[in-house]
Design an enzyme around this catalytic site. Structure first.
Site, PDB file in Angstrom:
ATOM      1  N   THR A 152       0.839  -1.202   0.000  1.00  0.00           N
ATOM      2  CA  THR A 152       0.000   0.000   0.000  1.00  0.00           C
ATOM      3  C   THR A 152       0.876   1.255   0.000  1.00  0.00           C
ATOM      4  OG1 THR A 152      -1.710  -1.204   1.202  1.00  0.00           O
ATOM      5  CG2 THR A 152      -1.836   1.195   1.285  1.00  0.00           C
ATOM      6  N   ASN A 202      -5.890  -9.117  -7.786  1.00  0.00           N
ATOM      7  CA  ASN A 202      -5.908  -9.861  -6.535  1.00  0.00           C
ATOM      8  C   ASN A 202      -7.203 -10.617  -6.300  1.00  0.00           C
ATOM      9  OD1 ASN A 202      -6.459  -6.877  -6.280  1.00  0.00           O
ATOM     10  ND2 ASN A 202      -7.410  -7.603  -4.390  1.00  0.00           N
ATOM     11  N   ALA A 213       6.172  -8.005   0.770  1.00  0.00           N
ATOM     12  CA  ALA A 213       6.844  -9.224   1.239  1.00  0.00           C
ATOM     13  C   ALA A 213       5.893 -10.327   1.683  1.00  0.00           C
ATOM     14  CB  ALA A 213       7.773  -8.858   2.408  1.00  0.00           C
ATOM     15  N   HIS A 214       4.775  -9.940   2.322  1.00  0.00           N
ATOM     16  CA  HIS A 214       3.973 -10.995   2.966  1.00  0.00           C
ATOM     17  C   HIS A 214       3.166 -11.838   1.988  1.00  0.00           C
ATOM     18  CE1 HIS A 214      -0.196  -9.097   3.295  1.00  0.00           C
ATOM     19  NE2 HIS A 214       0.507  -8.044   2.954  1.00  0.00           N
ATOM     20  N   THR A 250      14.001   4.429   9.953  1.00  0.00           N
ATOM     21  CA  THR A 250      15.000   3.357  10.081  1.00  0.00           C
ATOM     22  C   THR A 250      14.470   2.071   9.446  1.00  0.00           C
ATOM     23  OG1 THR A 250      15.758   4.389  12.117  1.00  0.00           O
ATOM     24  CG2 THR A 250      16.411   2.095  11.763  1.00  0.00           C
ATOM     25  N   CYS A 290      -9.276  -7.053   1.659  1.00  0.00           N
ATOM     26  CA  CYS A 290      -9.589  -5.830   2.386  1.00  0.00           C
ATOM     27  C   CYS A 290     -11.088  -5.642   2.534  1.00  0.00           C
ATOM     28  CB  CYS A 290      -8.985  -4.629   1.659  1.00  0.00           C
ATOM     29  SG  CYS A 290      -7.217  -4.799   1.534  1.00  0.00           S
TER      30      CYS A 290
HETATM   31  N1  PLP Z   1      -1.987  -4.451  -4.174  1.00  0.00           N
HETATM   32  C1  PLP Z   1      -2.533  -5.662  -4.337  1.00  0.00           C
HETATM   33  C2  PLP Z   1      -2.827  -6.144  -5.726  1.00  0.00           C
HETATM   34  C3  PLP Z   1      -2.810  -6.478  -3.239  1.00  0.00           C
HETATM   35  O1  PLP Z   1      -3.351  -7.685  -3.406  1.00  0.00           O
HETATM   36  C4  PLP Z   1      -2.519  -5.978  -1.948  1.00  0.00           C
HETATM   37  C5  PLP Z   1      -2.855  -6.766  -0.743  1.00  0.00           C
HETATM   38  O2  PLP Z   1      -3.809  -7.552  -0.720  1.00  0.00           O
HETATM   39  C6  PLP Z   1      -1.939  -4.706  -1.834  1.00  0.00           C
HETATM   40  C7  PLP Z   1      -1.686  -3.973  -2.961  1.00  0.00           C
HETATM   41  C8  PLP Z   1      -1.584  -4.130  -0.496  1.00  0.00           C
HETATM   42  O3  PLP Z   1      -0.418  -4.753  -0.002  1.00  0.00           O
HETATM   43  P1  PLP Z   1      -0.048  -4.625   1.563  1.00  0.00           P
HETATM   44  O4  PLP Z   1      -0.951  -5.562   2.288  1.00  0.00           O
HETATM   45  O5  PLP Z   1       1.390  -5.055   1.641  1.00  0.00           O
HETATM   46  O6  PLP Z   1      -0.230  -3.215   1.927  1.00  0.00           O
END
Ligand code: PLP
Length: 376
Positions: A71, A146, A196-197, A233, A318
């Site tokens: 994000t 996603n 990363a996650h 940092t 989300c």
């Molecule tokens: N962009 C896409 C296509 C995603 O699937 C996601 C998370 O589901 C994000 C951005 C946001 O990533 P983060 O959870 O690392 O903020």
């Protein structure tokens, strides 16, 4: 427990955690400190930057800024690049892109133009190109959707966009593509976001990959870390876990891609076609499958699956934070509310096994039939 909500987040890689462990305990120094231990950690960050970049682009043409998440990477590109004029994006984007752009529109900084998507969630490229004119400063097109797993050919799209207006800065959200889809950035892509996650790294670490020639207007001011581009940092441990997790994914990228493609088709074949309709196209990412149980509520199915030890998603990760009942992306694909209401997202990781995939299909068939009986 069978965990098939890997598009929301993945289990951290045990090997990456172990390899990076020294940066959590013994090597805890501040990487900006002006003594040997600090310099050594700066060297480790540089190594991580080059290693991550090397998987997807020419390390001489691109550089990488570590951020706190996908994000933040998306928002950094948006708030840095959008200038007075218009910005063009797609209806399929994650809220990390759409909400940032909408904020700039509400502040009257930009005119926001949004291209439609097809039934699988791919951007309608002709429509996108028609929206670009000499006042366009920024274009953002996600690499892998996603919710549906649709893959946009962002290299070709960026090239066509630059043909129409070479001054545009082109960004792509690569959060669901990095470490999963065989791909290298073409020179027309100026910014690329990763997280990363989604690939066995930790939550709270992301990166914005940028063309060296593209100017990044600073978003986070402070101590001048990341060459002055993102103060704060650095999370050295999280960054090293990302480096090692990416190394693990890229060592077997094509192998994982074809194995999961096979699992995807097994899964879809095992699913009761009278209950579930696939919304993802066969050539979408094998990591994400969207299906709809028309006439049933996806949310109810999700809870029933949970009770049987199967974890799946419902549209965007989300969406549980929003009041919206229907997935905006599924509606934009042209489906009606009864289809959008029944959506489940099943997402694999490289740890997913064929037995889990087949067992998951069986559970979904069982609960789908049970809920249908209750509804009639
Ligand atoms: N962009 C896409 C296509 C995603 O699937 C996601 C998370 O589901 C994000 C951005 C946001 O990533 P983060 O959870 O690392 O903020």
């Amino acid at each position: 427990m069978i965990y098939l909500d890997n598009a929301a987040t993945t289990k951290p890689s045990a090997a990456a955690l172990e390899k990076a462990a020294e940066f959590l305990s013994d090597n805890y120094f501040n990487p900006s400190a002006p003594y040997g231990a600090g310099f050594a950690l700066q060297g480790q960050l540089k190594k991580a930057r080059t290693a991550i970049l090397s998987h997807v682009c020419d390390v001489n043409a691109y550089e990488l800024v570590f951020t706190s998440c996908g994000t933040e990477s998306d928002n950094t590109a948006i708030f840095s690049c959008c200038r007075r004029g218009n910005a063009v994006t797609t209806e399929g984007e994650h809220s990390a892109v759409l909400a940032g752009l909408t904020e700039l529109k509400n502040r009257n900084v930009i005119d926001l133009r949004t291209a439609g998507i097809d039934e699988y969630g791919r951007v309608r490229v002709d429509e996108l190109l028609d929206l670009i004119d000499d006042k366009t400063t920024f274009v953002s097109v996600m690499h892998v959707n996603n919710e549906t797993g649709a893959i946009n050919d962002v290299n070709a799209i960026a090239k066509a966009v630059k043909c129409k207006n070479p001054r545009v800065l082109f960004h792509s959200d690569g959060v669901q593509a990095f470490g999963k889809i065989p791909f290298r950035l073409s020179p027309e892509i100026d910014f690329y976001s990763i997280s990363a996650h989604k690939i066995g790294g930790l939550k709270g670490v992301g990166a914005l990959i940028k063309k060296k020639s593209a100017v990044l207007h600073v978003f986070m001011h402070g101590g001048g870390q990341e060459n002055g581009r993102r103060s704060g940092t650095e999370n050295v441990y999280g960054i090293k876990v990302l480096e090692y997790a990416a190394e693990e994914k890229y060592a077997k990228l094509r192998e994982n891609f074809s194995r999961l493609k096979e699992y995807k088709s097994c899964f879809l074949q095992s699913l009761n076609g009278e209950i579930y309709t696939p919304l993802s196209s066969p050539d979408a990412s094998p990591y994400i499958i969207s299906v709809s149980a028309k006439g049933l509520r996806g949310e109810v199915l999700l809870h029933m699956a949970d009770e049987k030890g199967l974890i799946v998603g419902a549209g965007s990760a989300c969406s549980s934070n929003s009041k919206r009942r229907y997935s905006r992306v599924v509606l934009a694909c042209g489906y009606d509310e009864s289809v959008a209401d029944g959506v489940l997202r099943i997402s694999f990781s490289t740890d997913t096994t064929k037995d889990e995939v087949l067992a998951a299909a069986e559970i979904l068939n069982e609960i789908g039939a049970e809920l249908s009986r209750k509804m009639n």
